[in-house]
Design a protein around this motif. Structure first.
Motif, PDB file in Angstrom:
ATOM      1  N   MET A   1      13.148  -0.139-103.485  1.00 24.94           N
ATOM      2  CA  MET A   1      13.552   1.015-104.281  1.00 24.94           C
ATOM      3  C   MET A   1      12.316   1.632-104.932  1.00 24.94           C
ATOM      4  O   MET A   1      11.499   0.934-105.523  1.00 24.94           O
ATOM      5  CB  MET A   1      14.540   0.611-105.364  1.00 24.94           C
ATOM      6  CG  MET A   1      15.081   1.789-106.170  1.00 24.94           C
ATOM      7  SD  MET A   1      16.390   1.240-107.324  1.00 24.94           S
ATOM      8  CE  MET A   1      16.752   2.826-108.078  1.00 24.94           C
ATOM      9  N   THR A   2      12.154   2.945-104.845  1.00 25.67           N
ATOM     10  CA  THR A   2      10.968   3.622-105.342  1.00 25.67           C
ATOM     11  C   THR A   2      11.033   3.766-106.851  1.00 25.67           C
ATOM     12  O   THR A   2      12.053   4.164-107.415  1.00 25.67           O
ATOM     13  CB  THR A   2      10.835   5.018-104.700  1.00 25.67           C
ATOM     14  OG1 THR A   2      10.805   4.861-103.291  1.00 25.67           O
ATOM     15  CG2 THR A   2       9.571   5.699-105.171  1.00 25.67           C
ATOM     16  N   ASP A   3       9.936   3.445-107.506  1.00 20.93           N
ATOM     17  CA  ASP A   3       9.838   3.620-108.953  1.00 20.93           C
ATOM     18  C   ASP A   3       9.639   5.093-109.254  1.00 20.93           C
ATOM     19  O   ASP A   3       8.620   5.680-108.866  1.00 20.93           O
ATOM     20  CB  ASP A   3       8.662   2.791-109.476  1.00 20.93           C
ATOM     21  CG  ASP A   3       8.501   2.906-110.981  1.00 20.93           C
ATOM     22  OD1 ASP A   3       9.330   3.576-111.614  1.00 20.93           O
ATOM     23  OD2 ASP A   3       7.539   2.327-111.514  1.00 20.93           O
ATOM     24  N   PRO A   4      10.561   5.766-110.005  1.00 18.29           N
ATOM     25  CA  PRO A   4      10.421   7.199-110.263  1.00 18.29           C
ATOM     26  C   PRO A   4       9.209   7.539-111.113  1.00 18.29           C
ATOM     27  O   PRO A   4       8.741   8.676-111.104  1.00 18.29           O
ATOM     28  CB  PRO A   4      11.725   7.549-110.993  1.00 18.29           C
ATOM     29  CG  PRO A   4      12.211   6.257-111.569  1.00 18.29           C
ATOM     30  CD  PRO A   4      11.786   5.207-110.584  1.00 18.29           C
ATOM     31  N   ALA A   5       8.693   6.559-111.868  1.00 17.53           N
ATOM     32  CA  ALA A   5       7.525   6.820-112.717  1.00 17.53           C
ATOM     33  C   ALA A   5       6.215   6.672-111.962  1.00 17.53           C
ATOM     34  O   ALA A   5       5.150   7.018-112.484  1.00 17.53           O
ATOM     35  CB  ALA A   5       7.533   5.878-113.919  1.00 17.53           C
ATOM     36  N   ARG A   6       6.275   6.165-110.722  1.00 15.76           N
ATOM     37  CA  ARG A   6       5.051   5.866-109.985  1.00 15.76           C
ATOM     38  C   ARG A   6       4.169   7.091-109.745  1.00 15.76           C
ATOM     39  O   ARG A   6       2.946   7.002-109.928  1.00 15.76           O
ATOM     40  CB  ARG A   6       5.417   5.197-108.655  1.00 15.76           C
ATOM     41  CG  ARG A   6       4.230   4.692-107.852  1.00 15.76           C
ATOM     42  CD  ARG A   6       3.482   3.609-108.601  1.00 15.76           C
ATOM     43  NE  ARG A   6       2.306   3.170-107.875  1.00 15.76           N
ATOM     44  CZ  ARG A   6       1.408   2.349-108.355  1.00 15.76           C
ATOM     45  NH1 ARG A   6       1.540   1.868-109.570  1.00 15.76           N
ATOM     46  NH2 ARG A   6       0.372   1.989-107.638  1.00 15.76           N
ATOM     47  N   PRO A   7       4.708   8.262-109.332  1.00 15.48           N
ATOM     48  CA  PRO A   7       3.825   9.423-109.131  1.00 15.48           C
ATOM     49  C   PRO A   7       3.071   9.812-110.396  1.00 15.48           C
ATOM     50  O   PRO A   7       1.879  10.135-110.343  1.00 15.48           O
ATOM     51  CB  PRO A   7       4.792  10.523-108.691  1.00 15.48           C
ATOM     52  CG  PRO A   7       5.946   9.799-108.091  1.00 15.48           C
ATOM     53  CD  PRO A   7       6.091   8.551-108.910  1.00 15.48           C
ATOM     54  N   ARG A   8       3.742   9.767-111.575  1.00 15.06           N
ATOM     55  CA  ARG A   8       3.070  10.117-112.814  1.00 15.06           C
ATOM     56  C   ARG A   8       2.002   9.075-113.161  1.00 15.06           C
ATOM     57  O   ARG A   8       0.915   9.419-113.637  1.00 15.06           O
ATOM     58  CB  ARG A   8       4.120  10.201-113.937  1.00 15.06           C
ATOM     59  CG  ARG A   8       3.592  10.766-115.257  1.00 15.06           C
ATOM     60  CD  ARG A   8       3.115  12.204-115.109  1.00 15.06           C
ATOM     61  NE  ARG A   8       4.185  13.080-114.713  1.00 15.06           N
ATOM     62  CZ  ARG A   8       5.009  13.715-115.559  1.00 15.06           C
ATOM     63  NH1 ARG A   8       4.881  13.523-116.856  1.00 15.06           N
ATOM     64  NH2 ARG A   8       5.922  14.523-115.109  1.00 15.06           N
ATOM     65  N   THR A   9       2.305   7.805-112.902  1.00 13.40           N
ATOM     66  CA  THR A   9       1.332   6.746-113.149  1.00 13.40           C
ATOM     67  C   THR A   9       0.108   6.910-112.263  1.00 13.40           C
ATOM     68  O   THR A   9      -1.033   6.749-112.709  1.00 13.40           O
ATOM     69  CB  THR A   9       1.983   5.372-112.901  1.00 13.40           C
ATOM     70  OG1 THR A   9       3.107   5.213-113.766  1.00 13.40           O
ATOM     71  CG2 THR A   9       0.987   4.250-113.148  1.00 13.40           C
ATOM     72  N   LEU A  10       0.325   7.238-110.991  1.00 11.96           N
ATOM     73  CA  LEU A  10      -0.789   7.447-110.070  1.00 11.96           C
ATOM     74  C   LEU A  10      -1.627   8.645-110.498  1.00 11.96           C
ATOM     75  O   LEU A  10      -2.864   8.602-110.467  1.00 11.96           O
ATOM     76  CB  LEU A  10      -0.260   7.650-108.651  1.00 11.96           C
ATOM     77  CG  LEU A  10      -1.322   7.842-107.563  1.00 11.96           C
ATOM     78  CD1 LEU A  10      -2.260   6.646-107.501  1.00 11.96           C
ATOM     79  CD2 LEU A  10      -0.647   8.071-106.208  1.00 11.96           C
ATOM     80  N   ALA A  11      -0.967   9.720-110.933  1.00  8.94           N
ATOM     81  CA  ALA A  11      -1.697  10.906-111.407  1.00  8.94           C
ATOM     82  C   ALA A  11      -2.536  10.560-112.627  1.00  8.94           C
ATOM     83  O   ALA A  11      -3.677  11.028-112.763  1.00  8.94           O
ATOM     84  CB  ALA A  11      -0.719  12.035-111.732  1.00  8.94           C
ATOM     85  N   ALA A  12      -1.986   9.726-113.518  1.00 10.92           N
ATOM     86  CA  ALA A  12      -2.739   9.322-114.694  1.00 10.92           C
ATOM     87  C   ALA A  12      -3.966   8.506-114.306  1.00 10.92           C
ATOM     88  O   ALA A  12      -5.047   8.662-114.878  1.00 10.92           O
ATOM     89  CB  ALA A  12      -1.838   8.521-115.638  1.00 10.92           C
ATOM     90  N   THR A  13      -3.819   7.635-113.317  1.00  8.83           N
ATOM     91  CA  THR A  13      -4.947   6.825-112.861  1.00  8.83           C
ATOM     92  C   THR A  13      -6.039   7.695-112.249  1.00  8.83           C
ATOM     93  O   THR A  13      -7.231   7.511-112.515  1.00  8.83           O
ATOM     94  CB  THR A  13      -4.477   5.785-111.835  1.00  8.83           C
ATOM     95  OG1 THR A  13      -3.480   4.959-112.428  1.00  8.83           O
ATOM     96  CG2 THR A  13      -5.639   4.907-111.376  1.00  8.83           C
ATOM     97  N   VAL A  14      -5.632   8.662-111.422  1.00  3.75           N
ATOM     98  CA  VAL A  14      -6.606   9.582-110.820  1.00  3.75           C
ATOM     99  C   VAL A  14      -7.326  10.375-111.914  1.00  3.75           C
ATOM    100  O   VAL A  14      -8.547  10.567-111.876  1.00  3.75           O
ATOM    101  CB  VAL A  14      -5.908  10.516-109.823  1.00  3.75           C
ATOM    102  CG1 VAL A  14      -6.871  11.597-109.343  1.00  3.75           C
ATOM    103  CG2 VAL A  14      -5.368   9.728-108.631  1.00  3.75           C
ATOM    104  N   GLY A  15      -6.566  10.832-112.920  1.00  4.69           N
ATOM    105  CA  GLY A  15      -7.184  11.553-114.026  1.00  4.69           C
ATOM    106  C   GLY A  15      -8.175  10.696-114.785  1.00  4.69           C
ATOM    107  O   GLY A  15      -9.253  11.157-115.174  1.00  4.69           O
TER     108      GLY A  15
END
Length: 301
Positions: A1-15
């Motif tokens: 099951m995909t974590d809905p917060a994962r894209p925002r977490t990844l964006a934060a890491t890239v930032g």
């Protein structure tokens, strides 16, 4: 099951990685500028410009801050500003490489303080990543070290940076990121200006110094604080500290690219350990229970 917060977490890491790349790019600039003006003058002018720009551009978000968030932002700015001064005073007494290692010890202090002060559970993989990152920092920075006043001052600054990371992790909210970052920079500017008393700050001596100071103020100062405040609304403090240890990796890369330093096995090995630590806590696949154990979700009191 995909974590809905994962894209925002990844964006934060890239930032956050982009932020550390910017900080890494500043080492050569700072070394040149502080050779021609006092360090406290450099810090005061840099953060005064950054604060002025942010308060002009983001007056409305600052005005909309709740009184509690305003007080928290001021406190975080004071903590960071004192950390900047301690790090600078320590740098006068020790080699820059040793200063870089001692400053990077916030990667150790952050999870320890989270455990002691906030009673947060720290996953075992985070402690392993802390050990790897510390080893990487040592390889990148140390060529023999003795513990003297400069080291103690720098370690104290690292502890304050860890407190700043913890405070942002506890109090930062996405809706308040712009206003809180502006207030923090203003508080840092006041602390640095006070350090120049009684004579006050001297301005940069020439055009190239002004260009460097403006870059440090607007990109590596105001912009960096804005990014970090937003990022810490989405990432736990221990993870932030470990990702931020990529700063000396970027610094070494820029030094090699600009011909300041030659590529060495210590750079390669140290960089590999730091990147390995970041992979452990951020890029490796994790189950939801591991994420909870790292304290990603925490309530604002």
């Amino acid at each position: 099951m995909t974590d809905p917060a994962r894209p925002r977490t990844l964006a934060a890491t890239v930032g956050l990685l982009a932020l550390t790349a910017v900080w890494g790019s500043t080492f050569v600039l700072i070394k040149d500028v502080v050779g021609r003006m006092r360090v406290v003058d450099f810090l005061a002018v840099r953060f005064a410009i950054a604060a002025l720009a942010m308060l002009v551009l983001f007056a409305r978000p600052v005005w909309r801050l709740e009184r509690r968030q305003l007080g928290r932002a001021l406190l975080l700015g004071v903590v960071y500003g004192v950390g900047q001064l301690l790090q600078t005073w320590g740098l006068k007494l020790i080699a820059p490489s040793v200063s870089g290692f001692a400053t990077g010890m916030y990667v150790v202090f952050t999870p320890i303080l989270a455990w002691l002060l906030l009673r947060e559970r720290i996953a075992g993989v985070v402690w392993l990543a802390v050990a790897l990152a510390t080893g990487g920092l040592a390889l990148l920075s140390l060529h023999g070290v003795s513990i003297d006043l400069g080291v103690w001052l720098t370690l104290a600054s690292a502890a304050l940076y860890a407190l700043h990371i913890l405070g942002l992790g506890r109090w930062s909210r996405e809706a308040d990121a712009v206003g809180m970052s502006a207030v923090q920079v203003a508080a840092i500017a006041v602390i640095c200006l006070l350090a120049t008393l009684p004579q006050g700050p001297s301005l940069p001596p020439d055009g190239p110094a002004w260009i460097a100071v403006l870059y440090m103020a607007l990109v590596a100062g105001a912009g960096a604080m804005l990014v970090q405040t937003w990022v810490q609304a989405h990432l736990p403090p221990a993870r932030v500290a470990i990702v931020m240890t990529t700063e000396p990796v970027f610094a070494a890369g820029f030094a090699v690219a600009l011909g300041v330093d030659a590529l060495s096995w210590r750079m390669l090995a140290g960089g590999a350990l730091v990147l390995g630590a970041m992979y452990l806590v951020e890029l490796a696949p994790k189950r939801g229970t591991a994420l909870e154990a790292e304290g990603i979700h925490h309530e604002v009191p």
